[in-house]
Design an enzyme around this catalytic site. Sequence first.
Site, PDB file in Angstrom:
ATOM      1  N   LEU A 140       0.808  -1.096   0.094  1.00  0.00           N
ATOM      2  CA  LEU A 140      -0.110  -0.072  -0.246  1.00  0.00           C
ATOM      3  C   LEU A 140       0.977   1.073   0.061  1.00  0.00           C
ATOM      4  CD1 LEU A 140      -2.636   1.511   0.278  1.00  0.00           C
ATOM      5  CD2 LEU A 140      -2.737   1.240   2.712  1.00  0.00           C
TER       6      LEU A 140
ATOM      7  N   GLN B  50       0.285   4.801  10.304  1.00  0.00           N
ATOM      8  CA  GLN B  50       0.372   3.178  10.479  1.00  0.00           C
ATOM      9  C   GLN B  50       0.570   3.029  12.217  1.00  0.00           C
ATOM     10  OE1 GLN B  50       2.374   1.043   7.642  1.00  0.00           O
ATOM     11  NE2 GLN B  50       1.462  -0.536   8.452  1.00  0.00           N
ATOM     12  N   GLN B  51      -0.136   1.979  12.313  1.00  0.00           N
ATOM     13  CA  GLN B  51      -0.324   1.706  14.067  1.00  0.00           C
ATOM     14  C   GLN B  51       1.821   1.003  14.148  1.00  0.00           C
ATOM     15  OE1 GLN B  51      -1.448  -2.372  15.593  1.00  0.00           O
ATOM     16  NE2 GLN B  51      -2.470  -1.045  17.034  1.00  0.00           N
TER      17      GLN B  51
ATOM     18  N   ASN C   6      -6.224  11.408  -2.655  1.00  0.00           N
ATOM     19  CA  ASN C   6      -7.190  12.399  -3.070  1.00  0.00           C
ATOM     20  C   ASN C   6      -7.360  11.570  -4.992  1.00  0.00           C
ATOM     21  OD1 ASN C   6      -5.503  12.286  -6.296  1.00  0.00           O
ATOM     22  ND2 ASN C   6      -3.761  13.641  -4.863  1.00  0.00           N
TER      23      ASN C   6
ATOM     24  N   ARG D 201      -5.573  -1.587  -7.919  1.00  0.00           N
ATOM     25  CA  ARG D 201      -4.936  -2.970  -7.039  1.00  0.00           C
ATOM     26  C   ARG D 201      -6.541  -3.539  -7.057  1.00  0.00           C
ATOM     27  NH1 ARG D 201       0.391  -3.905  -5.483  1.00  0.00           N
ATOM     28  NH2 ARG D 201       0.972  -2.133  -5.300  1.00  0.00           N
TER      29      ARG D 201
END
Length: 241
Positions: free
Chosen positions: A81, A91-92, A170, A181
């Site tokens: 990604l 991100q965690q 955007n 994807r």
Amino acid sequence: MESKLNVVLLACTPDPEQTVAAAAKLCYSASDVSVIKETVASKDQEPFIGKLVDSGHLSPIEHASFTFAIEGISRACSHQLVRHRLASYSQQSQRYVSMTDGFGYIIPPSISADPSLKEQFEFFMEGIQEFYNRLIDALKDRGIEGEAAFEDARFVLPNAAETKIIVTMNGRELLHFFSQRCCRRAQWEIRAMAVEMLRLAKKAAPAIFGDAGPSCLNGPCPEGAYSCGSADEVRQQFRTL
């Protein structure tokens, strides 16, 4: 513990289609901004935006942004990604968040479909969890605690480990993302995530994303010899998405 995909559209530009239409009309109009705004608000902009997309005039679509919260994906998926550069990510962290209570993980369908392989996979994940916890305890005994311990112990966590991420793109970048994807040639996990993102984006801005999806929806497959060979089936799938 096995984790499941969950995608939420957290926020998007208010009235994204009106914003895009206003930006596009400004390019071709001598009117001032207030007149353009009033004109855009009083009309159905779907046909106009459809013409923008069909003609390839996509820069006005950059003025609409969409923010998704995503959980239940693997680190292997998030690595793919974040290769999409025109986006913002939060991100965690495995450095600041302890996994001692149990890290979630993703099991590929090809493994999950075989009971024996699935059992071995889960056994291996449990072994990693146990070793991770032992590492945390061993580092604590040496006076290394908190994030200092987490950032070293995380080295044993697998690509299967579940992660959570917020991503903002955007509209133009989302169209490109979906073309890449949602394709059946994309890896199964990021494809499933992209299809769910598209489903939500279509609800929020149908004029922008009504024909979005893999490249074969609106032309020949760009994969050449690597094509999945199922363009008609793919088109039917996305028409009813």
